[in-house]
Design an enzyme around this catalytic site. Structure first.
Site, PDB file in Angstrom:
ATOM      1  N   ASP A  20      29.394  78.642  51.102  1.00 18.31           N
ATOM      2  CA  ASP A  20      28.159  77.799  50.012  1.00 18.31           C
ATOM      3  C   ASP A  20      28.826  75.604  51.225  1.00 18.31           C
ATOM      4  OD1 ASP A  20      26.152  75.532  49.437  1.00 18.31           O
ATOM      5  OD2 ASP A  20      27.092  75.596  47.370  1.00 18.31           O
TER       6      ASP A  20
ATOM      7  N   TYR B 155      29.705  81.196  41.234  1.00 16.78           N
ATOM      8  CA  TYR B 155      28.324  80.542  40.898  1.00 16.78           C
ATOM      9  C   TYR B 155      27.242  81.780  39.899  1.00 16.78           C
ATOM     10  CZ  TYR B 155      29.101  77.449  44.782  1.00 16.78           C
ATOM     11  OH  TYR B 155      29.288  76.480  45.522  1.00 16.78           O
TER      12      TYR B 155
ATOM     13  N   LYS C  30      41.006  82.538  50.631  1.00 16.84           N
ATOM     14  CA  LYS C  30      42.195  81.950  49.996  1.00 16.84           C
ATOM     15  C   LYS C  30      43.239  82.708  49.532  1.00 16.84           C
ATOM     16  CE  LYS C  30      44.186  77.959  49.318  1.00 16.84           C
ATOM     17  NZ  LYS C  30      44.864  76.948  50.101  1.00 16.84           N
TER      18      LYS C  30
ATOM     19  N   ASP D 159      40.854  76.459  53.888  1.00 16.23           N
ATOM     20  CA  ASP D 159      41.611  75.408  53.922  1.00 16.23           C
ATOM     21  C   ASP D 159      41.871  75.395  55.631  1.00 16.23           C
ATOM     22  OD1 ASP D 159      43.454  76.803  53.373  1.00 16.23           O
ATOM     23  OD2 ASP D 159      44.710  75.992  52.539  1.00 16.23           O
TER      24      ASP D 159
ATOM     25  N   ASP E 167      27.640  73.650  56.033  1.00 11.95           N
ATOM     26  CA  ASP E 167      26.662  72.485  55.345  1.00 11.95           C
ATOM     27  C   ASP E 167      27.648  71.996  57.065  1.00 11.95           C
ATOM     28  OD1 ASP E 167      24.863  73.069  53.915  1.00 11.95           O
ATOM     29  OD2 ASP E 167      25.786  71.691  52.126  1.00 11.95           O
TER      30      ASP E 167
END
Ligand code: NAD
Length: 360
Positions: A251, A146, A195, A227, A255
Site C-alpha cells: 500500500d 488490514y 521485515k 525500510d 504510492d
C-alpha cells in the site's frame, strides 16, 4: 480468438476514458486479428440511480462470466447527497469492494514507468531519473494487517489497541507464483520486500518465496527489508523490476513508486487471481471536477487495457503495440491538460484516444 470483456465505465470521467480504451482495443483487434466483445454493466453512482444499489447481483454475474473486466472509476463528489447520505454499503465505492471480493482478486499490480517525455514531472534529481524507472509493484490484497483480527480494550486501565498480521503459506505462494510469472515477461528479477528481521509473518513470507523461486531458475530473487526498499525507491529506482510484497508494505510502497513517475493520469493497474482473469483500471478516481469536459487523460485506462492483453490474454505483442502507441503520442508532443507544459500540443480526451488509435 474471441475475448469477452466486461466494461464498467462507472461515474465521472469513467465513461469518457473507457470509450477511448475501447477504441484502441478495437484497433488492436483489427490489426492483429482478434475479436474483443464488450458488454457494459453499471457500477457505482450510476447503478444507484438506476437500481438503488452500487452493484446488482446480475451485473456481478456478468463480470464473473467474462474473461476480464475493464473499469473506469466510480464515485462522485462526497457532497452529492443522493449517493452519500446513505449507509456505507449502498455508496458508490461499496460496488468496488464487492466486485473485488466476489471476483477473488488477491494480487494488485501497479506499474511505475517514467516516460522520458514526462521526466519533468519526476521529483527525483536528474542524475537518478536519467537511469530510467520501469518496475511493477505487486501487492497482496486480501490478507495481512488490514484483514487480521483487531480490537480495542482496556488493559490495566489503559485503552489498548491490537491489530494482527496473519498470512498462511498458501496466500504467500499464490502471489509469489504470479510475481515470478510476471517477472518472466519482463527483466527477470523479483525483489521480495519484508521485515524479516522482526516479523514472523515476514520470515514465513521469505521462506515461501524462496521455495517458489526454485521453480524459476532464470529469474533472479533478491530479498530486501521494507525500510531499505523505501529508501532505494528514491535513491536508485532503476534497480527494480518486480517488487513483491504484502498488503500494508505494498500500500505504502506503491504510492511512493507512483509519485516518482509523475502524473496520476498515466498510472495503470491490474488486480489478478490465480487463473488468467483480471480486473484492470486506472489508479486514479472518477475526477468529478473535470467530468463531462472532454479534458481527462485517457492514457492510464488505455495502458490498463494493455495490461489486460498481457496478463489475461497472453497477447504480449499486442500489449506492446499499445504501449508503443502511447509513447509515440507523447514523443510527438501530444498532451492532455494534466501533463501539458508550454510548447506541447494540447489535446482533448477524444483527440488523445484518436492519436493513440492511429499509432497502433
Ligand atoms: P481523483 O483521482 O478522482 O482526482 C484527484 C485529482 O486528479 C483531481 O483534481 C482530478 O481532476 C485529477 N485527475 C484524476 N484523474 C485524472 C485524469 N485521468 N486526467 C486528468 N486529471 C485527473 O481522486 P478524488 O478527487 O480523491 O476522488 C474522486 C472520486 O473518485 C471519489 O468519489 C472517490 O471515492 C473516487 N475514487 C474512485 C476510485 C476507483 O474507482 N477505483 C479510486 C479513487 C477514488
Amino acid at each position: 480468438m474471441d475475448h469477452k470483456i466486461v466494461l464498467i465505465p462507472g461515474d465521472g470521467i469513467g465513461p469518457e476514458i473507457v470509450a477511448e480504451a475501447v477504441k484502441v482495443l478495437d484497433s488492436v483487434g483489427e490489426k492483429f486479428g482478434h475479436t474483443f466483445t464488450f458488454e457494459k454493466i453499471l457500477m457505482g453512482g450510476c447503478s444507484i440511480d438506476e437500481y438503488g444499489e452500487p452493484l446488482t447481483d446480475e451485473a456481478l454475474g456478468k463480470a464473473k462470466a467474462a474473461d476480464a473486466v475493464l473499469l473506469g472509476a466510480v464515485g462522485g463528489n462526497v457532497g452529492n447527497s443522493r449517493w452519500y447520505d446513505v449507509a456505507p454499503h449502498l455508496r458508490p465505492e461499496a460496488g468496488l469492494l464487492k466486485i473485488r471480493k466476489e471476483l477473488g482478486l488477491f494480487a494488485n499490480v501497479r506499474p511505475a514507468y517514467l516516460y522520458k517525455e514526462l521526466a519533468g514531472a519526476c521529483p527525483l534529481k536528474e542524475e537518478i531519473s536519467e537511469n530510467g524507472i520501469d518496475m511493477v509493484i505487486m501487492r497482496e490484497l486480501t490478507g495481512g494487517l488490514y484483514f487480521g483480527e483487531r480490537k480495542t480494550e482496556a488493559i490495566n486501565g489503559l485503552r489498548t489497541a491490537t491489530d494482527t498480521l496473519v498470512y498462511n503459506e498458501d496466500e504467500i505462494r499464490r502471489i509469489a507464483l504470479k510475481a515470478f510469472d510476471i517477472a518472466g515477461k519482463r527483466r527477470k528479477k523479483v525483489t521480495s520486500v519484508d521485515k524479516a528481521n522482526v516479523l514472523d509473518s515476514s520470515r514465513l513470507w521469505r521462506s515461501v518465496v524462496k521455495e517458489v523461486s526454485a521453480d524459476y531458475p532464470d529469474i533472479e530473487l533478491e530479498d530486501m527489508l521494507v525500510d531499505n526498499a523505501a529508501m532505494q525507491l528514491v535513491k536508485d529506482p532503476a534497480q527494480f523490476d518486480v517488487i513483491l510484497t504484502e498488503n500494508m508494505f505494498g500500500d505504502i510502497l506503491s504510492d511512493e513508486a507512483s509519485m516518482v513517475t509523475g502524473s496520476i493520469g498515466m498510472l495503470s493497474s491490474a488486480s489478478l487471481r490465480a487463473d488468467k482473469f483480471g480486473l484492470y483500471e486506472p489508479s486514479h478516481g472518477s475526477a468529478p471536477d473535470i467530468a463531462g469536459k472532454n479534458i481527462a487523460n485517457p492514457l492510464a485506462t488505455i495502458l490498463s487495457a494493455a495490461l489486460m492483453l498481457r496478463y489475461s490474454f497472453d497477447l504480449d505483442k499486442e500489449a506492446e503495440a499499445i504501449e508503443n502507441a502511447v509513447e509515440k503520442a507523447l514523443k510527438d508532443g501530444y498532451r492532455t491538460g494534466d501533463i501539458y507544459e508550454e510548447g506541447d500540443k494540447k489535446v482533448s480526451t477524444t483527440e488523445m484516444g484518436d492519436i493513440v488509435e492511429g499509432n497502433i
